[in-house]
Design a protein around this motif. Structure first.
Motif, PDB file in Angstrom:
ATOM      1  N   PHE A   9       0.829  -1.126  -0.023  1.00  0.00           N
ATOM      2  CA  PHE A   9       0.076  -0.105  -0.064  1.00  0.00           C
ATOM      3  C   PHE A   9       0.838   1.211   0.092  1.00  0.00           C
ATOM      4  O   PHE A   9       2.127   1.162   0.251  1.00  0.00           O
ATOM      5  N   SER A  10       0.352   2.616  -0.274  1.00  0.00           N
ATOM      6  CA  SER A  10       0.944   3.630  -0.310  1.00  0.00           C
ATOM      7  C   SER A  10       1.606   3.848   1.065  1.00  0.00           C
ATOM      8  O   SER A  10       1.050   3.465   2.067  1.00  0.00           O
ATOM      9  N   GLN A  11       2.594   4.780   1.002  1.00  0.00           N
ATOM     10  CA  GLN A  11       3.245   5.095   2.429  1.00  0.00           C
ATOM     11  C   GLN A  11       3.957   3.865   2.653  1.00  0.00           C
ATOM     12  O   GLN A  11       3.813   3.678   4.036  1.00  0.00           O
ATOM     13  N   SER A  12       4.056   3.144   1.875  1.00  0.00           N
ATOM     14  CA  SER A  12       5.251   2.452   1.301  1.00  0.00           C
ATOM     15  C   SER A  12       5.703   1.131   2.166  1.00  0.00           C
ATOM     16  O   SER A  12       7.120   1.021   2.400  1.00  0.00           O
ATOM     17  N   THR A  13       4.806   0.680   2.793  1.00  0.00           N
ATOM     18  CA  THR A  13       5.516  -0.765   3.439  1.00  0.00           C
ATOM     19  C   THR A  13       5.076  -1.904   2.589  1.00  0.00           C
ATOM     20  O   THR A  13       4.061  -1.966   2.123  1.00  0.00           O
ATOM     21  N   PHE A  14       6.146  -2.930   2.272  1.00  0.00           N
ATOM     22  CA  PHE A  14       5.638  -3.912   1.814  1.00  0.00           C
ATOM     23  C   PHE A  14       6.296  -5.265   2.436  1.00  0.00           C
ATOM     24  O   PHE A  14       7.446  -5.271   2.989  1.00  0.00           O
ATOM     25  N   LYS A  15       5.088  -5.989   2.623  1.00  0.00           N
ATOM     26  CA  LYS A  15       5.623  -7.229   3.465  1.00  0.00           C
ATOM     27  C   LYS A  15       5.072  -8.418   2.817  1.00  0.00           C
ATOM     28  O   LYS A  15       4.040  -8.575   2.075  1.00  0.00           O
ATOM     29  N   GLY A  16       5.750  -9.585   2.868  1.00  0.00           N
ATOM     30  CA  GLY A  16       5.375 -10.818   2.347  1.00  0.00           C
ATOM     31  C   GLY A  16       5.882 -12.126   3.054  1.00  0.00           C
ATOM     32  O   GLY A  16       6.888 -11.893   3.986  1.00  0.00           O
ATOM     33  N   ILE A  17       5.731 -13.230   2.859  1.00  0.00           N
ATOM     34  CA  ILE A  17       6.074 -14.426   3.198  1.00  0.00           C
ATOM     35  C   ILE A  17       6.660 -15.478   2.106  1.00  0.00           C
ATOM     36  O   ILE A  17       6.062 -15.361   0.989  1.00  0.00           O
ATOM     37  N   VAL A  18       7.711 -16.156   2.197  1.00  0.00           N
ATOM     38  CA  VAL A  18       8.105 -17.045   1.405  1.00  0.00           C
ATOM     39  C   VAL A  18       8.128 -18.446   2.073  1.00  0.00           C
ATOM     40  O   VAL A  18       8.372 -18.746   2.987  1.00  0.00           O
ATOM     41  N   LYS A  19       7.409 -19.307   1.005  1.00  0.00           N
ATOM     42  CA  LYS A  19       7.310 -20.727   1.242  1.00  0.00           C
ATOM     43  C   LYS A  19       7.834 -21.511   0.317  1.00  0.00           C
ATOM     44  O   LYS A  19       7.793 -21.158  -0.930  1.00  0.00           O
ATOM     45  N   ASN A  51      10.329  -1.162   4.117  1.00  0.00           N
ATOM     46  CA  ASN A  51       9.756   0.191   4.320  1.00  0.00           C
ATOM     47  C   ASN A  51      10.124   1.391   3.419  1.00  0.00           C
ATOM     48  O   ASN A  51      11.111   1.130   2.725  1.00  0.00           O
ATOM     49  N   LYS A  52       9.433   2.496   3.425  1.00  0.00           N
ATOM     50  CA  LYS A  52       9.924   3.548   2.791  1.00  0.00           C
ATOM     51  C   LYS A  52      10.074   3.420   1.029  1.00  0.00           C
ATOM     52  O   LYS A  52      10.923   3.950   0.562  1.00  0.00           O
ATOM     53  N   LEU A  53       9.116   2.704   0.816  1.00  0.00           N
ATOM     54  CA  LEU A  53       9.136   2.545  -0.856  1.00  0.00           C
ATOM     55  C   LEU A  53       8.117   3.607  -1.541  1.00  0.00           C
ATOM     56  O   LEU A  53       7.035   3.925  -1.003  1.00  0.00           O
ATOM     57  N   GLU A  54       8.595   4.077  -2.501  1.00  0.00           N
ATOM     58  CA  GLU A  54       7.720   5.059  -3.360  1.00  0.00           C
ATOM     59  C   GLU A  54       6.489   4.067  -4.098  1.00  0.00           C
ATOM     60  O   GLU A  54       6.738   3.051  -4.371  1.00  0.00           O
ATOM     61  N   LEU A  55       5.674   4.739  -4.532  1.00  0.00           N
ATOM     62  CA  LEU A  55       4.797   4.126  -5.175  1.00  0.00           C
ATOM     63  C   LEU A  55       5.185   3.800  -6.690  1.00  0.00           C
ATOM     64  O   LEU A  55       6.285   4.462  -7.238  1.00  0.00           O
ATOM     65  N   GLY A  56       4.529   2.844  -7.279  1.00  0.00           N
ATOM     66  CA  GLY A  56       5.286   2.072  -8.405  1.00  0.00           C
ATOM     67  C   GLY A  56       5.271   0.728  -8.629  1.00  0.00           C
ATOM     68  O   GLY A  56       4.984   0.122  -7.558  1.00  0.00           O
ATOM     69  N   SER A  57       6.189   0.330  -9.564  1.00  0.00           N
ATOM     70  CA  SER A  57       6.145  -1.152  -9.955  1.00  0.00           C
ATOM     71  C   SER A  57       7.669  -1.540  -9.375  1.00  0.00           C
ATOM     72  O   SER A  57       8.513  -0.662  -9.795  1.00  0.00           O
ATOM     73  N   TYR A  58       7.933  -2.701  -8.762  1.00  0.00           N
ATOM     74  CA  TYR A  58       9.085  -3.100  -8.573  1.00  0.00           C
ATOM     75  C   TYR A  58       9.314  -4.757  -8.920  1.00  0.00           C
ATOM     76  O   TYR A  58       8.436  -5.365  -8.741  1.00  0.00           O
ATOM     77  N   GLN A  59      10.484  -4.968  -9.284  1.00  0.00           N
ATOM     78  CA  GLN A  59      11.077  -6.461  -9.628  1.00  0.00           C
ATOM     79  C   GLN A  59      11.678  -6.726  -8.201  1.00  0.00           C
ATOM     80  O   GLN A  59      12.684  -6.203  -7.837  1.00  0.00           O
ATOM     81  N   ILE A  60      10.903  -7.810  -7.727  1.00  0.00           N
ATOM     82  CA  ILE A  60      11.439  -8.395  -6.325  1.00  0.00           C
ATOM     83  C   ILE A  60      12.075  -9.817  -6.653  1.00  0.00           C
ATOM     84  O   ILE A  60      11.432 -10.620  -7.483  1.00  0.00           O
ATOM     85  N   ASN A  61      13.552  -9.982  -6.376  1.00  0.00           N
ATOM     86  CA  ASN A  61      14.277 -11.100  -6.604  1.00  0.00           C
ATOM     87  C   ASN A  61      14.316 -11.717  -5.372  1.00  0.00           C
ATOM     88  O   ASN A  61      14.613 -11.193  -4.236  1.00  0.00           O
ATOM     89  N   PHE A  62      14.222 -13.169  -5.381  1.00  0.00           N
ATOM     90  CA  PHE A  62      14.387 -13.867  -4.112  1.00  0.00           C
ATOM     91  C   PHE A  62      15.427 -15.252  -4.390  1.00  0.00           C
ATOM     92  O   PHE A  62      15.560 -15.797  -5.573  1.00  0.00           O
TER      93      PHE A  62
END
Length: 79
Positions: A9-19, A51-62
């Motif tokens: 969501f905006s104001q920029s926190t992105f959280k996830g789980i890896v399984k 935290n502190k991500l700007e709005l937009g699309s990002y490529q996430i590498n695991f």
């Protein structure tokens, strides 16, 4: 390896789980945002947070040894 986004969501926190494909949580996975210098690792519960991500699309590498590297695109947009 699977990635499950929890919050984006905006104001920029992105959280996830890896399984793993077997559904077990994977700790110690290196998670990086390709367009930035941001990197972190999953905790013992397979969770990571940026935290502190700007709005937009990002490529996430695991990446973790013993698994095929996973790349996913995410979109953080205004609510």
């Amino acid at each position: 390896m699977m990635f499950i986004p929890l919050i984006a969501f905006s104001q920029s926190t992105f959280k996830g789980i890896v399984k793993g494909n077997d559904g077990n949580l994977i700790s110690g996975v290196q998670v990086e945002i390709q367009e930035t210098f941001f990197k972190t690792h999953t905790n013992q519960d397979g969770v990571f947070v940026f935290n502190k991500l700007e709005l937009g699309s990002y490529q996430i590498n695991f990446f973790i040894e013993g698994y095929e590297q996973l790349n996913k695109e995410i979109l953080i947009e205004d609510k």
